[in-house]
Design an enzyme around this catalytic site. Structure first.
Site, PDB file in Angstrom:
ATOM      1  N   HIS A   1       0.868  -1.203   0.000  1.00 30.92           N
ATOM      2  CA  HIS A   1       0.000   0.000   0.000  1.00 30.92           C
ATOM      3  C   HIS A   1       0.898   1.243   0.000  1.00 30.92           C
ATOM      4  CE1 HIS A   1      -3.375   2.548   0.642  1.00 30.92           C
ATOM      5  NE2 HIS A   1      -3.639   2.322   1.921  1.00 30.92           N
TER       6      HIS A   1
ATOM      7  N   HIS B   1      -2.382  -2.536  -9.417  1.00 30.17           N
ATOM      8  CA  HIS B   1      -3.369  -1.866  -8.556  1.00 30.17           C
ATOM      9  C   HIS B   1      -4.601  -2.758  -8.454  1.00 30.17           C
ATOM     10  CE1 HIS B   1      -6.014   1.218  -6.913  1.00 30.17           C
ATOM     11  NE2 HIS B   1      -4.923   1.886  -6.612  1.00 30.17           N
TER      12      HIS B   1
ATOM     13  N   ASP C   1       2.609   5.499  -6.902  1.00 28.70           N
ATOM     14  CA  ASP C   1       3.861   5.428  -6.141  1.00 28.70           C
ATOM     15  C   ASP C   1       5.085   5.369  -7.040  1.00 28.70           C
ATOM     16  OD1 ASP C   1       1.949   3.439  -3.971  1.00 28.70           O
ATOM     17  OD2 ASP C   1       2.663   5.458  -3.542  1.00 28.70           O
TER      18      ASP C   1
HETATM   19  C1  SDX Z   1      -1.499   2.084  -3.312  1.00 28.98           C
HETATM   20  O1  SDX Z   1      -6.202   0.751  -3.208  1.00 28.98           O
HETATM   21  C2  SDX Z   1      -5.735   1.905  -3.427  1.00 28.98           C
HETATM   22  O2  SDX Z   1      -6.390   2.792  -3.929  1.00 28.98           O
HETATM   23  C3  SDX Z   1      -4.284   2.100  -3.012  1.00 28.98           C
HETATM   24  C4  SDX Z   1      -3.640   3.388  -3.455  1.00 28.98           C
HETATM   25  C5  SDX Z   1      -4.258   4.585  -2.773  1.00 28.98           C
HETATM   26  O3  SDX Z   1      -4.225   5.680  -3.343  1.00 28.98           O
HETATM   27  O4  SDX Z   1      -4.711   4.422  -1.622  1.00 28.98           O
HETATM   28  O5  SDX Z   1      -3.767   3.541  -4.845  1.00 28.98           O
HETATM   29  C6  SDX Z   1      -2.158   3.400  -3.095  1.00 28.98           C
HETATM   30  O6  SDX Z   1      -1.432   1.318  -2.393  1.00 28.98           O
HETATM   31  C7  SDX Z   1      -1.031   1.706  -4.677  1.00 28.98           C
HETATM   32  C8  SDX Z   1      -0.405   0.254  -4.732  1.00 28.98           C
HETATM   33  C9  SDX Z   1       1.020   0.316  -4.203  1.00 28.98           C
HETATM   34  N1  SDX Z   1       1.556  -1.058  -4.057  1.00 28.98           N
HETATM   35  C10 SDX Z   1       2.535  -1.493  -4.892  1.00 28.98           C
HETATM   36  O7  SDX Z   1       3.006  -0.852  -5.818  1.00 28.98           O
HETATM   37  C11 SDX Z   1       3.034  -2.895  -4.544  1.00 28.98           C
HETATM   38  C12 SDX Z   1       3.178  -3.743  -5.803  1.00 28.98           C
HETATM   39  N2  SDX Z   1       1.834  -4.031  -6.312  1.00 28.98           N
HETATM   40  C13 SDX Z   1       1.297  -5.359  -6.095  1.00 28.98           C
HETATM   41  O8  SDX Z   1       1.605  -5.863  -4.827  1.00 28.98           O
HETATM   42  C14 SDX Z   1      -0.172  -5.421  -6.489  1.00 28.98           C
HETATM   43  O9  SDX Z   1      -0.291  -4.890  -7.743  1.00 28.98           O
HETATM   44  C15 SDX Z   1      -1.237  -4.822  -5.597  1.00 28.98           C
HETATM   45  C16 SDX Z   1      -1.137  -5.344  -4.210  1.00 28.98           C
HETATM   46  C17 SDX Z   1      -1.148  -3.340  -5.570  1.00 28.98           C
HETATM   47  C18 SDX Z   1      -2.592  -5.185  -6.178  1.00 28.98           C
HETATM   48  O10 SDX Z   1      -2.630  -6.521  -6.152  1.00 28.98           O
HETATM   49  P1  SDX Z   1      -3.987  -7.353  -6.459  1.00 28.98           P
HETATM   50  O11 SDX Z   1      -5.077  -6.559  -6.995  1.00 28.98           O
HETATM   51  O12 SDX Z   1      -4.243  -8.155  -5.247  1.00 28.98           O
HETATM   52  O13 SDX Z   1      -3.503  -8.194  -7.651  1.00 28.98           O
HETATM   53  P2  SDX Z   1      -2.764  -9.525  -7.496  1.00 28.98           P
HETATM   54  O14 SDX Z   1      -1.691  -9.348  -6.453  1.00 28.98           O
HETATM   55  O15 SDX Z   1      -3.775 -10.581  -7.282  1.00 28.98           O
HETATM   56  O16 SDX Z   1      -2.078  -9.628  -8.907  1.00 28.98           O
HETATM   57  C19 SDX Z   1      -2.690 -10.326  -9.944  1.00 28.98           C
HETATM   58  C20 SDX Z   1      -1.517 -10.957 -10.694  1.00 28.98           C
HETATM   59  C21 SDX Z   1      -0.689 -11.850  -9.765  1.00 28.98           C
HETATM   60  O17 SDX Z   1      -0.098 -12.840 -10.573  1.00 28.98           O
HETATM   61  P3  SDX Z   1      -0.585 -14.386 -10.363  1.00 28.98           P
HETATM   62  O18 SDX Z   1      -0.261 -14.707  -8.892  1.00 28.98           O
HETATM   63  O19 SDX Z   1      -2.076 -14.402 -10.638  1.00 28.98           O
HETATM   64  O20 SDX Z   1       0.260 -15.158 -11.358  1.00 28.98           O
HETATM   65  O21 SDX Z   1      -0.602  -9.936 -11.121  1.00 28.98           O
HETATM   66  C22 SDX Z   1       0.650 -10.089 -10.461  1.00 28.98           C
HETATM   67  C23 SDX Z   1       0.405 -10.967  -9.247  1.00 28.98           C
HETATM   68  O22 SDX Z   1       1.594 -11.679  -8.908  1.00 28.98           O
HETATM   69  N3  SDX Z   1       1.082  -8.776 -10.016  1.00 28.98           N
HETATM   70  C24 SDX Z   1       2.347  -8.424  -9.915  1.00 28.98           C
HETATM   71  C25 SDX Z   1       2.321  -7.097  -9.465  1.00 28.98           C
HETATM   72  N4  SDX Z   1       1.044  -6.694  -9.303  1.00 28.98           N
HETATM   73  C26 SDX Z   1       0.280  -7.746  -9.629  1.00 28.98           C
HETATM   74  N5  SDX Z   1       3.496  -9.107 -10.153  1.00 28.98           N
HETATM   75  C27 SDX Z   1       4.634  -8.436  -9.929  1.00 28.98           C
HETATM   76  N6  SDX Z   1       4.690  -7.144  -9.496  1.00 28.98           N
HETATM   77  C28 SDX Z   1       3.560  -6.458  -9.264  1.00 28.98           C
HETATM   78  N7  SDX Z   1       3.615  -5.186  -8.832  1.00 28.98           N
END
Ligand code: SDX
Length: 374
Positions: A222, A261, A312
């Site tokens: 996050h 996201h 971010d």
């Molecule tokens: C913020 O919610 C909000 O509005 C938050 C925010 C705000 O203003 O409040 O926008 C601020 O928190 C932005 C997000 C910051 N976090 C990051 O940058 C961390 C990296 N991002 C990931 O951890 C991920 O994208 C999430 C946690 C942000 C979202 O994850 P989801 O929706 O739970 O998606 P997922 O993890 O289920 O991903 C789906 C697939 C997965 O692959 P499989 O397991 O299905 O094979 O996509 C992959 C994930 O592994 N994936 C990523 C990835 N994001 C998704 N793989 C590598 N790197 C990534 N960043």
């Protein structure tokens, strides 16, 4: 309850209404009280947007003058809080400093448990005014520097730079910071805001809800991602090393910070505006190498996985060029998001229902304690 009913992470689950902001996945758009965030960033100050988020309307000149005068008059924090911050370990995470300070402010506020819009608006505005002072004191103590007192004659963003660096940088730098504060201010039911709403739903107090939200925002999935982005780019080093670094990260099933996201699946609506502000910073600071790395990394990862940058990703390097320590990036996020959090806290209070979801049990079947125990 069957496995199919479970929505892990509440993904895609609508749990309540809100009038504070609207995040539209299909069009990747975000509006605060009906105004597109891009237009707010182009035409308003963070002070005007803070007023909008709390009041539902942009302020008139007179309203803005009164609002900013109130904010400026509350920037100073009491000596006991200064001493508390200075007494914390210098190597503790700055988000623990922020959380401690919020809990302290709750402990000394005689109205901490007084409910109602007026009392909570006063607490919200006090936190909005004092969080920059708290973050600045913590920044300077880590550099062995005494606090710089808040001014009452500088706008919000310029005053923060003065308290952190004892000087105000070029207008372009201050403007870039102000834009980042507008973009970070609010984002519907993100994890930290929803945390604040859950705590509020038990009719606990605003300070407790904010302290909980700070805890949620600290996490790298996050708010902590903006710090992690900068650490990641520094580890990669140069544009020509991006591909190999990403190869290795993906081979180790690492999440790439600053990308992806839960709601936006085709790109975060805030990124173009923050990226333009980052590019302005690159021009001011002559950081062409960082921009080349930023572009090469994004191009490679998006090309491979079709996962787009979130806010971010550009904000991390932009804060770096402004001179802030990486570990202070998420506390800066708190300074902005206190507006959205407290607007949601007041909205939850106005139409409350205890938030208490169900769970599907998958443990041991019921059994008896053996008679011969004990
Ligand atoms: C913020 O919610 C909000 O509005 C938050 C925010 C705000 O203003 O409040 O926008 C601020 O928190 C932005 C997000 C910051 N976090 C990051 O940058 C961390 C990296 N991002 C990931 O951890 C991920 O994208 C999430 C946690 C942000 C979202 O994850 P989801 O929706 O739970 O998606 P997922 O993890 O289920 O991903 C789906 C697939 C997965 O692959 P499989 O397991 O299905 O094979 O996509 C992959 C994930 O592994 N994936 C990523 C990835 N994001 C998704 N793989 C590598 N790197 C990534 N960043």
């Amino acid at each position: 309850m069957t496995e199919t009913d479970i929505k892990k992470g509440l993904a895609g689950v609508v749990v309540d209404t809100t009038a504070v902001s609207k995040v539209v996945q299909e069009t990747n758009s975000l509006t605060y009280r009906g105004y597109p965030v891009q237009e707010l960033a182009a035409n308003c100050s963070f002070e005007e947007v803070a007023y909008l988020i709390w009041n539902g309307e942009l302020p008139s000149a007179a309203q803005l003058e009164e609002f900013t005068a109130r904010e400026r008059s509350q920037r100073a924090v009491d000596d006991k809080l200064v001493d508390l911050i200075l007494g914390l370990p210098k190597d503790c995470h700055p988000m623990h400093v922020v959380q401690t300070a919020v809990a302290y402010l709750g402990s000394v506020d005689p109205e901490a448990d007084v409910e109602g819009e007026e009392a909570n608006r006063a607490k919200a505005e006090r936190l909005y005014a004092q969080l920059p002072t708290i973050v600045a004191i913590d920044h300077r103590r880590r550099h062995g520097l005494d606090p710089v007192a808040p001014t009452t004659d500088l706008p919000y963003a310029a005053n923060f730079f003065k308290m952190v660096f004892d000087e105000v940088p070029a207008d372009e730098v201050v403007r870039c910071f102000d834009i980042s504060m507008i973009l970070y201010a609010e984002h519907s039911f993100n994890a930290s805001t929803f945390t604040a709403r859950v705590i509020t739903s038990t009719t606990s107090d605003l300070y407790s809800a904010v302290a909980g939200a700070v805890g949620a925002l600290k996490g790298p999935l996050h708010g902590g991602a903006n710090e992690a982005v900068m650490a990641m780019l520094e580890e990669v080093g140069t544009a020509d090393k991006a591909e190999a670094w990403i190869d290795n990260a993906l081979a180790n099933k690492q999440k790439i910070m600053g990308f992806g996201h839960r709601v936006y699946k085709n790109g975060d609506s805030r990124v173009p505006t923050m990226r333009a502000a980052f590019e302005d910073m690159v021009k001011v600071k002559g950081a062409d190498e960082l921009l080349a790395l930023y572009n090469a990394f994004e191009e490679d990862f998006v090309g491979r996985k079709g996962i787009y940058p979130n806010l971010d990703y550009p904000s991390g390097p932009a804060y770096h060029l402004m001179g802030f320590d990486t570990e202070q990036f998420t506390p800066i996020f708190v300074m902005s998001r206190i507006t959205g959090w407290t607007a949601h806290i007041m909205e939850q209070q106005a139409s409350n229902a205890l938030i208490r979801p169900l769970s599907a049990y998958d443990g041991e079947e019921q059994r008896e304690v053996p008679a011969d125990r004990g």
